[in-house]
Design an enzyme around this catalytic site. Structure first.
Site, PDB file in Angstrom:
ATOM      1  N   PHE A 115       0.855  -1.186   0.000  1.00 46.77           N
ATOM      2  CA  PHE A 115       0.000   0.000   0.000  1.00 46.77           C
ATOM      3  C   PHE A 115       0.889   1.233   0.000  1.00 46.77           C
ATOM      4  O   PHE A 115       1.741   1.395   0.872  1.00 46.77           O
ATOM      5  CB  PHE A 115      -0.922   0.032   1.231  1.00 46.77           C
ATOM      6  CG  PHE A 115      -1.874   1.202   1.178  1.00 46.77           C
ATOM      7  CD1 PHE A 115      -3.043   1.129   0.443  1.00 46.77           C
ATOM      8  CD2 PHE A 115      -1.579   2.392   1.841  1.00 46.77           C
ATOM      9  CE1 PHE A 115      -3.912   2.218   0.362  1.00 46.77           C
ATOM     10  CE2 PHE A 115      -2.439   3.487   1.767  1.00 46.77           C
ATOM     11  CZ  PHE A 115      -3.615   3.392   1.023  1.00 46.77           C
ATOM     12  N   ASP A 143       9.297   2.694   1.351  1.00 45.55           N
ATOM     13  CA  ASP A 143       8.170   3.475   1.857  1.00 45.55           C
ATOM     14  C   ASP A 143       8.042   3.178   3.346  1.00 45.55           C
ATOM     15  O   ASP A 143       7.552   2.126   3.746  1.00 45.55           O
ATOM     16  CB  ASP A 143       6.903   3.063   1.085  1.00 45.55           C
ATOM     17  CG  ASP A 143       5.633   3.710   1.639  1.00 45.55           C
ATOM     18  OD1 ASP A 143       5.702   4.329   2.720  1.00 45.55           O
ATOM     19  OD2 ASP A 143       4.584   3.588   0.979  1.00 45.55           O
ATOM     20  N   LYS A 186       2.862  10.168   8.165  1.00 42.84           N
ATOM     21  CA  LYS A 186       2.156   9.825   9.407  1.00 42.84           C
ATOM     22  C   LYS A 186       2.594  10.681  10.600  1.00 42.84           C
ATOM     23  O   LYS A 186       2.123  11.782  10.760  1.00 42.84           O
ATOM     24  CB  LYS A 186       2.345   8.347   9.721  1.00 42.84           C
ATOM     25  CG  LYS A 186       1.860   7.420   8.590  1.00 42.84           C
ATOM     26  CD  LYS A 186       0.432   7.024   8.759  1.00 42.84           C
ATOM     27  CE  LYS A 186       0.042   5.879   7.854  1.00 42.84           C
ATOM     28  NZ  LYS A 186      -1.393   5.703   7.790  1.00 42.84           N
TER      29      LYS A 186
END
Ligand code: PLP
Length: 414
Positions: A148, A233, A262
């Site tokens: 993702f 990532d 985040k």
């Protein structure tokens, strides 16, 4: 504590939900609570009920909610200079970049607002560098199934899960996927045209899937041999989540490009792409930009949060608590629906052989917030400074919810 002006404290839970359902896009499957306040590992809803928060805004609130000092930093910066433009220099952005680079590898930083934007920047840089260095045909990106990387088109095209693509095709051309932990498939697909291999060192949304022993090291070797960049990532698993500052340090494998997001802004929207210094010239003036990226407000908040992470003993303590959380979760293996327990540091998961959403709903009822990934996996991403008693309480609630799910399955008509 009195609510800040403009707060919706006077609205009840039902009011908020009704208003939201009437006016917001229906793109989120929200749980039926409305949160109004947080402190440490806890959040409160509009009816005053409190919840232990093992979601943390999906791995964003690594220092817990409203950590002491955060509001002062934000308030002071907001009162001084919230935003200008990347047409000008500002100190917080420069200082945060310096600290990130000093803590990682010789690199240059690009700031943006979200994980998907950081990945877009990484993809664009990899393509531009590939073309400029090896010719126009070097633009392909090899990513992994079950990954993702975000919802904008480049990141979505890199994301290796068809369910996120559905209805949005055609995707960006030039993206290919191979299974995670499969070196043979990766070697077979890497070619002259591959500009970069893009992966999460731990597949977080994919169900907290760990790399097998030596996988990342061998991927690194392959990429170097084939003159292919390696993009990690770490939007979800960076910044202390695995117990090391960066996940790549956990596995002893350095990428060429690293994306973060985040928790970077301490709860404010912020993300970053770090690329090895020799790649940086590919993103010359005018090549890529974002209006709000690294504004003084978010960068100051990010700098404050980063320094907290770097405080002596913080990560060590978090590692210990992560080990404790894991030990407690291991104890759940004895309950029949539990198929697996896995993870690292403060990202842990329990895989069930029953749907996990009802388990999450039962946890919520009992005052614990958890997320569900891949339908049958309960994922726990508490604050990095969660307390032992909070872990104990969370495990107790989770255990009860899993037992209840098992009971309900047993009593369901065949
Ligand atoms: N990359 C990873 C590994 C993620 O887990 C996420 C979000 O969950 C993203 C990228 C996208 O981040 P954002 O939602 O901030 O765009």
């Amino acid at each position: 504590m009195s609510p800040p002006s403009g707060s919706t404290k006077e609205l009840t839970r039902a009011d908020i939900i009704q208003k939201a359902d009437a006016f917001l896009m229906p793109n989120y499957a929200r749980f039926p609570i409305a949160l109004v306040r947080g402190e440490g590992s806890w959040v409160w809803d509009a009816d005053g009920k409190k919840y232990l928060d093992f979601v943390g805004g999906i791995a964003v609130m690594s220092l817990g909610h409203a950590p002491e000092g955060f509001a002062d930093v934000v308030k002071q910066q907001a009162a001084t200079l919230a935003h200008v433009s990347n047409l000008y220099y500002t100190a917080p952005q420069a200082e945060l970049a310096e600290e990130l680079v000093k803590a990682s590898f010789p690199s240059k930083v690009f700031f943006c607002n979200s994980g998907t934007e950081a990945n877009e920047a990484a993809i664009k840089l990899a393509r531009k560098y590939g073309k400029e260095t090896h010719g126009d045909e070097k633009y392909e990106i090899v990513a992994l199934f079950n990954s993702f990387h975000g919802r904008t088109f480049g990141s979505l095209s890199a994301t290796g899960q068809v369910k996120y693509h559905k209805g949005f095709e055609p995707l960006v051309p030039g993206f290919f996927h191979v299974p995670f932990n499969d070196l043979v498939a990766l070697e077979a697909i890497l070619g002259m045209r591959t500009a970069a291999v893009m992966m999460e060192p731990v597949q977080a949304e994919g169900g907290v899937v760990m790399p097998s022993e030596d996988y990342l090291r061998k991927v690194r070797e392959m990429c170097t041999k084939k003159k292919t960049l390696l993009i990690f990532d770490e939007v979800q698993v960076g910044l202390g989540r695995t117990g090391k500052l960066f996940a790549y340090q956990q596995f002893g494998v350095e990428p060429d490009i690293l994306t973060l997001g985040k928790s970077l802004g301490g709860g404010l929207p912020m993300a970053a792409m770090l690329a090895k210094t020799e790649l940086a010239s590919a993103l010359g003036p005018g090549s890529h930009a974002v209006t709000m990226g690294g504004s003084p407000l978010v960068a100051q908040a990010g700098l404050w949060a980063f320094r907290k992470l770097m405080e002596n003993g913080f990560l060590e303590k978090s590692r210990q608590m992560g080990a404790y959380l894991r030990e407690k979760l291991e104890g759940l293996r004895a309950i029949p629906p539990v198929q697996d327990v896995r993870g690292i540091g403060m990202i842990q998961a329990v895989e069930l052989n029953v749907p996990a959403r009802p388990v999450a709903a039962m946890c919520l009822e009992e005052g614990l917030l958890v997320t569900v990934v891949q339908d049958r996996v309960v994922r726990l991403v508490p604050p990095l400074n969660v307390k032992r008693a909070e872990v104990d309480r969370a495990i107790k609630i989770l255990e009860e919810a899993i037992r209840q799910a098992e009971k309900e399955r047993g009593s369901a008509p065949a």
